[in-house]
Design a protein around this motif. Structure first.
Motif, PDB file in Angstrom:
ATOM      1  N   ALA A 239       4.972  -3.807 -10.294  1.00 31.50           N
ATOM      2  CA  ALA A 239       4.012  -2.703 -10.218  1.00 31.50           C
ATOM      3  C   ALA A 239       3.276  -2.653  -8.880  1.00 31.50           C
ATOM      4  O   ALA A 239       3.269  -1.611  -8.210  1.00 31.50           O
ATOM      5  CB  ALA A 239       3.029  -2.777 -11.385  1.00 31.50           C
ATOM      6  N   PRO A 240       2.622  -3.740  -8.421  1.00 32.39           N
ATOM      7  CA  PRO A 240       1.908  -3.647  -7.136  1.00 32.39           C
ATOM      8  C   PRO A 240       2.829  -3.399  -5.955  1.00 32.39           C
ATOM      9  O   PRO A 240       2.442  -2.718  -4.998  1.00 32.39           O
ATOM     10  CB  PRO A 240       1.198  -5.003  -7.028  1.00 32.39           C
ATOM     11  N   VAL A 241       4.056  -3.934  -6.008  1.00 27.86           N
ATOM     12  CA  VAL A 241       4.987  -3.719  -4.897  1.00 27.86           C
ATOM     13  C   VAL A 241       5.444  -2.265  -4.859  1.00 27.86           C
ATOM     14  O   VAL A 241       5.601  -1.681  -3.780  1.00 27.86           O
ATOM     15  CB  VAL A 241       6.191  -4.674  -5.022  1.00 27.86           C
ATOM     16  N   MET A 242       5.655  -1.662  -6.023  1.00 27.74           N
ATOM     17  CA  MET A 242       6.051  -0.256  -6.068  1.00 27.74           C
ATOM     18  C   MET A 242       4.951   0.645  -5.516  1.00 27.74           C
ATOM     19  O   MET A 242       5.218   1.628  -4.815  1.00 27.74           O
ATOM     20  CB  MET A 242       6.397   0.142  -7.501  1.00 27.74           C
ATOM     21  N   VAL A 243       3.707   0.320  -5.829  1.00 24.92           N
ATOM     22  CA  VAL A 243       2.591   1.098  -5.278  1.00 24.92           C
ATOM     23  C   VAL A 243       2.580   0.997  -3.764  1.00 24.92           C
ATOM     24  O   VAL A 243       2.445   2.005  -3.055  1.00 24.92           O
ATOM     25  CB  VAL A 243       1.260   0.602  -5.874  1.00 24.92           C
ATOM     26  N   TYR A 244       2.740  -0.217  -3.249  1.00 25.52           N
ATOM     27  CA  TYR A 244       2.769  -0.389  -1.803  1.00 25.52           C
ATOM     28  C   TYR A 244       3.935   0.357  -1.172  1.00 25.52           C
ATOM     29  O   TYR A 244       3.786   0.998  -0.123  1.00 25.52           O
ATOM     30  CB  TYR A 244       2.860  -1.874  -1.440  1.00 25.52           C
ATOM     31  N   ALA A 245       5.120   0.276  -1.800  1.00 25.61           N
ATOM     32  CA  ALA A 245       6.304   0.931  -1.246  1.00 25.61           C
ATOM     33  C   ALA A 245       6.106   2.434  -1.162  1.00 25.61           C
ATOM     34  O   ALA A 245       6.525   3.077  -0.181  1.00 25.61           O
ATOM     35  CB  ALA A 245       7.525   0.608  -2.099  1.00 25.61           C
ATOM     36  N   THR A 246       5.465   3.028  -2.171  1.00 24.48           N
ATOM     37  CA  THR A 246       5.239   4.475  -2.158  1.00 24.48           C
ATOM     38  C   THR A 246       4.333   4.878  -1.012  1.00 24.48           C
ATOM     39  O   THR A 246       4.595   5.866  -0.312  1.00 24.48           O
ATOM     40  CB  THR A 246       4.620   4.913  -3.497  1.00 24.48           C
ATOM     41  N   ILE A 247       3.254   4.120  -0.817  1.00 25.26           N
ATOM     42  CA  ILE A 247       2.330   4.434   0.278  1.00 25.26           C
ATOM     43  C   ILE A 247       2.977   4.122   1.627  1.00 25.26           C
ATOM     44  O   ILE A 247       2.843   4.891   2.595  1.00 25.26           O
ATOM     45  CB  ILE A 247       1.023   3.644   0.108  1.00 25.26           C
ATOM     46  N   ALA A 248       3.692   2.989   1.698  1.00 21.31           N
ATOM     47  CA  ALA A 248       4.297   2.582   2.966  1.00 21.31           C
ATOM     48  C   ALA A 248       5.364   3.554   3.434  1.00 21.31           C
ATOM     49  O   ALA A 248       5.583   3.702   4.640  1.00 21.31           O
ATOM     50  CB  ALA A 248       4.900   1.183   2.824  1.00 21.31           C
ATOM     51  N   LEU A 249       6.036   4.232   2.506  1.00 19.17           N
ATOM     52  CA  LEU A 249       7.087   5.174   2.902  1.00 19.17           C
ATOM     53  C   LEU A 249       6.522   6.249   3.823  1.00 19.17           C
ATOM     54  O   LEU A 249       7.107   6.573   4.860  1.00 19.17           O
ATOM     55  CB  LEU A 249       7.718   5.795   1.656  1.00 19.17           C
ATOM     56  N   GLY A 250       5.371   6.799   3.442  1.00 22.26           N
ATOM     57  CA  GLY A 250       4.733   7.779   4.311  1.00 22.26           C
ATOM     58  C   GLY A 250       4.308   7.184   5.633  1.00 22.26           C
ATOM     59  O   GLY A 250       4.448   7.813   6.691  1.00 22.26           O
ATOM     60  N   GLN A 251       3.792   5.948   5.606  1.00 26.73           N
ATOM     61  CA  GLN A 251       3.371   5.296   6.840  1.00 26.73           C
ATOM     62  C   GLN A 251       4.556   5.043   7.766  1.00 26.73           C
ATOM     63  O   GLN A 251       4.441   5.189   8.989  1.00 26.73           O
ATOM     64  CB  GLN A 251       2.671   3.976   6.506  1.00 26.73           C
ATOM     65  N   PHE A 252       5.698   4.674   7.193  1.00 28.42           N
ATOM     66  CA  PHE A 252       6.865   4.384   8.017  1.00 28.42           C
ATOM     67  C   PHE A 252       7.432   5.659   8.645  1.00 28.42           C
ATOM     68  O   PHE A 252       8.012   5.616   9.731  1.00 28.42           O
ATOM     69  CB  PHE A 252       7.929   3.674   7.186  1.00 28.42           C
TER      70      PHE A 252
END
Length: 321
Positions: A239-252
């Motif tokens: 769960a926490p990794v998926m949240v980070y991945a969703t936000i990080a996608l926009g950042q990347f």
């Protein structure tokens, strides 16, 4: 004697790996996981933030997958007689300095920007999650070594690290590298520089998960480390990794634009929003539409993924219930 033997055999059946008792416990854990994600999905559907960001992201993904449906023209077609003309009925976003249709280029540029963002996120999350899972589960010297190793990458400034990594990739290459090679280099560069963040998130989640009763029960039953990690610890750390991945996608996606703007990322003939912003930097005052439209699409994309990540985080956080 018969009763004692029967009792002992029952005890052996309930404490050996793969017994009905263990299967029942694993089924209960699976039910709890399904319940968590099911509750999160029901909660997400009621959140306007999730609905709005989801619609925007689906539209952007459709544009990236089928740009010809939204802009059938050639993004590289030039007509110098139309150079730097403003938006009109014929060209909604106007033309750039070489007379290329900015609307067509923005639409076709979505593919490269989103592909780089998605694959960079995949690389960073896979590497970071694997390393963090090992560090959090085994602890001790393994945790200390992997944590110090991750800090080396965390201490690198992004631009400096990108220059070093891309220079290593291009060492010994004569001429201009191909499109696929350039995109691969940018994806690996972002992934290599960003994986320690997901590693820390996964490590913290793994440390908390390995202390739970179901993990201790699996150890008592003689389950192997690999079985415990992938069957019991990993599902409770997603769960926490998926949240980070969703936000990080926009950042990347934004990081790709940064590299392209600095001349370190994608190059022609690839079309990306970062390259379009870089091309417009000398004409910001005289021809602002060259900057506004690609930058606007970039900002909307990054915000959409950040909003989606916030909505997913709130839905998966028990404290928000």
């Amino acid at each position: 004697m018969t009763e004692s033997t029967e009792t002992r055999s029952v005890g052996e059946r309930t404490t050996s790996p793969g017994t009905p008792a263990e299967d029942e416990r694993e089924n209960r854990e699976s039910t709890e996981q399904v319940g968590l994600w099911g509750d999160a999905w029901r909660d997400l559907r009621r959140r306007p933030l999730f609905v709005i960001s989801g619609v925007i992201i689906l539209l952007l993904l459709a544009i990236a997958a089928f740009p010809g449906l939204f802009a059938p023209g050639d993004p590289q077609a030039q007509d110098l007689s139309l150079a730097r003309e403003g938006p009109s009925a014929e060209a909604w976003f106007g033309y750039d300095v070489l007379g290329r249709d900015i609307y067509t280029r923005v639409i076709h540029g979505a593919r490269a920007s989103i592909v780089v963002g998605v694959l960079s996120t995949l690389v960073a999350v896979l590497i970071g999650s694997f390393v963090g899972l090992l560090a959090g589960y085994f602890g001790g010297k393994t945790d200390s070594f992997l944590a110090r190793f991750a800090e080396i990458f965390l201490g690198l400034p992004f631009v400096l690290g990108a220059i070093v990594i891309l220079s290593v990739f291009n060492a010994g290459i004569e001429g201009s590298p191909g499109t696929v090679r350039v995109m691969t280099q940018v994806i690996l560069t972002i992934g290599v520089l960003a994986w320690p963040i997901s590693m820390r998130i996964m490590r913290s989640a793994a440390i908390a998960a390995k202390q739970q009763d179901y993990v201790n029960a699996a150890k008592a039953l003689g389950a192997s480390h690999s079985r415990i990690i992938f069957k019991h610890v990993l599902p409770n750390c997603l769960a926490p990794v998926m949240v980070y991945a969703t936000i990080a996608l926009g950042q990347f996606i934004g990081l790709e634009a940064t590299l392209s703007y600095l001349g370190l990322g994608l190059t022609s003939p690839v079309v990306s929003w970062g390259m379009m912003i870089s091309d417009s930097q000398q004409y910001i005052i005289s021809t602002p539409h060259m900057l506004l439209f690609p930058a606007g699409f970039l900002v909307i994309t990054v915000l959409a993924f950040v909003m989606l990540g916030d909505a997913v985080r709130d839905a998966l956080d028990p404290k928000q219930k």
